[in-house]
Design an enzyme around this catalytic site. Structure first.
Site, short mmCIF file in Angstrom:
data_model
loop_
_atom_site.label_atom_id
_atom_site.label_comp_id
_atom_site.label_asym_id
_atom_site.label_seq_id
_atom_site.Cartn_x
_atom_site.Cartn_y
_atom_site.Cartn_z
N SER A 95 39.48 -23.39 -53.83
CA SER A 95 40.61 -23.13 -54.73
C SER A 95 40.47 -23.94 -56.02
O SER A 95 39.45 -23.82 -56.70
CB SER A 95 41.92 -23.41 -53.99
OG SER A 95 43.02 -22.80 -54.65
N ASP A 186 54.41 -35.38 -61.05
CA ASP A 186 54.74 -35.17 -62.47
C ASP A 186 53.48 -34.86 -63.28
O ASP A 186 53.48 -33.95 -64.12
CB ASP A 186 55.44 -36.41 -63.04
CG ASP A 186 56.77 -36.68 -62.35
OD1 ASP A 186 57.38 -35.71 -61.85
OD2 ASP A 186 57.18 -37.85 -62.28
N HIS A 245 43.95 -17.37 -47.92
CA HIS A 245 43.46 -18.29 -48.95
C HIS A 245 42.90 -19.58 -48.32
O HIS A 245 41.92 -20.12 -48.81
CB HIS A 245 44.59 -18.61 -49.92
CG HIS A 245 44.16 -19.49 -51.06
ND1 HIS A 245 43.08 -19.18 -51.87
CD2 HIS A 245 44.66 -20.67 -51.52
CE1 HIS A 245 42.94 -20.14 -52.79
NE2 HIS A 245 43.88 -21.04 -52.60
#
Length: 267
Positions: A95, A186, A245
């Site tokens: 990925s 973040d 996936h």
């Protein structure tokens, strides 16, 4: 820390059980994953060769830093290989880690003995992780003290239990007993546009390449194959049946065997 300063990544370095002459394998996890997710596979591959699994920046035990460009992340991995004294290795990425691996192979092809990409194409994807980010933020704000409460917080945004179990691998307990989020949430969110974008690097990677995709996943759809061939002209495409996936978790033995057979064919 800027996008251009390599981050000193956490590395899981497993020596070969048998023939130490075999070339090493480097494993790069996907978004919100870590080297820990790959332990069972690493033990299998370790029977034949040295295996190195990294935690990418803002993931696992690695430091948090601004900048999630594929150039920056591939430089982090190359810096880790330099410190380990590894000149060349087989590179496997899943990925997001597959895009890191593609970038590394394009930017430093001389370091890459072969390239293995698991269920990702060198294309830009649509936004698809808002619920996952919200779920982890919910845990961070909710400060649960046990996994059941943490799962309930995750469930406010994510219905899929397998996805919640995967996300829970990013939770750690502090000295006060409160479960927090160890990823740089973040920083990852600020760098998300780069993450869903194309890998970095100019021109194609001309080396031996295996692209594995899950038959039940849409991450490497047939309409993406022309773009894939442009970047990876020697790619051999293999589709694993009954796999989505997370194909290495859905079909672990078939995945391991495909990787082993491909690497053996390069020697």
């Amino acid at each position: 820390m800027t996008d251009h300063a390599p981050v000193d990544l956490y590395v899981m370095d497993l020596p070969a059980d048998g023939d130490a002459e075999s070339q090493p394998l480097v494993v790069i996890h996907g978004l919100l994953g870590s080297a820990d997710n790959w332990r069972s596979h690493l033990k299998v591959w370790q029977r034949k060769r040295r295996v190195i699994a990294v935690d990418l920046r803002n993931h696992g035990r690695s430091p948090h830093a601004e900048g999630m460009s594929y150039h920056a992340m591939s430089q982090d991995v190359l810096s880790a290989l330099d410190k380990l004294g590894i000149d060349q290795a087989h590179i496997l990425g899943h990925s997001m880690g597959g895009k890191v691996a593609m970038t590394l192979a394009r930017q430093a092809p001389q370091r890459c003995l072969s390239l293995m990409v698991a269920d990702i194409a060198p294309v830009a994807y649509q936004h698809g992780h808002d619920d996952v980010f919200a779920a982890l933020a919910q845990v961070r704000e909710g400060k649960p003290t046990n996994r059941r409460d943490a799962d309930a917080l995750l469930a406010q945004h994510v219905d899929s239990r397998p996805t919640r179990l995967f996300l829970a691998t990013n939770l750690v307990r502090n000295e006060q007993g409160v479960m927090g989020v160890r990823v740089g949430l973040d920083e990852i969110q600020r760098g998300y546009e780069a993450i869903i974008g194309q890998p970095d690097g100019d021109g194609p990677y001309e080396g031996a390449t295996l692209v594995l995709r899950g038959a039940e996943s849409q991450y490497v759809s047939d309409d993406m194959l022309p773009a894939l061939r442009e970047v990876l002209p020697r790619a051999r495409l293999m589709t694993l049946k009954n796999a989505g996936h997370w194909l290495h978790a859905d079909q672990p033995e078939a995945f391991q065997q495909a990787i082993d057979a491909f690497i053996a064919a390069q020697s």
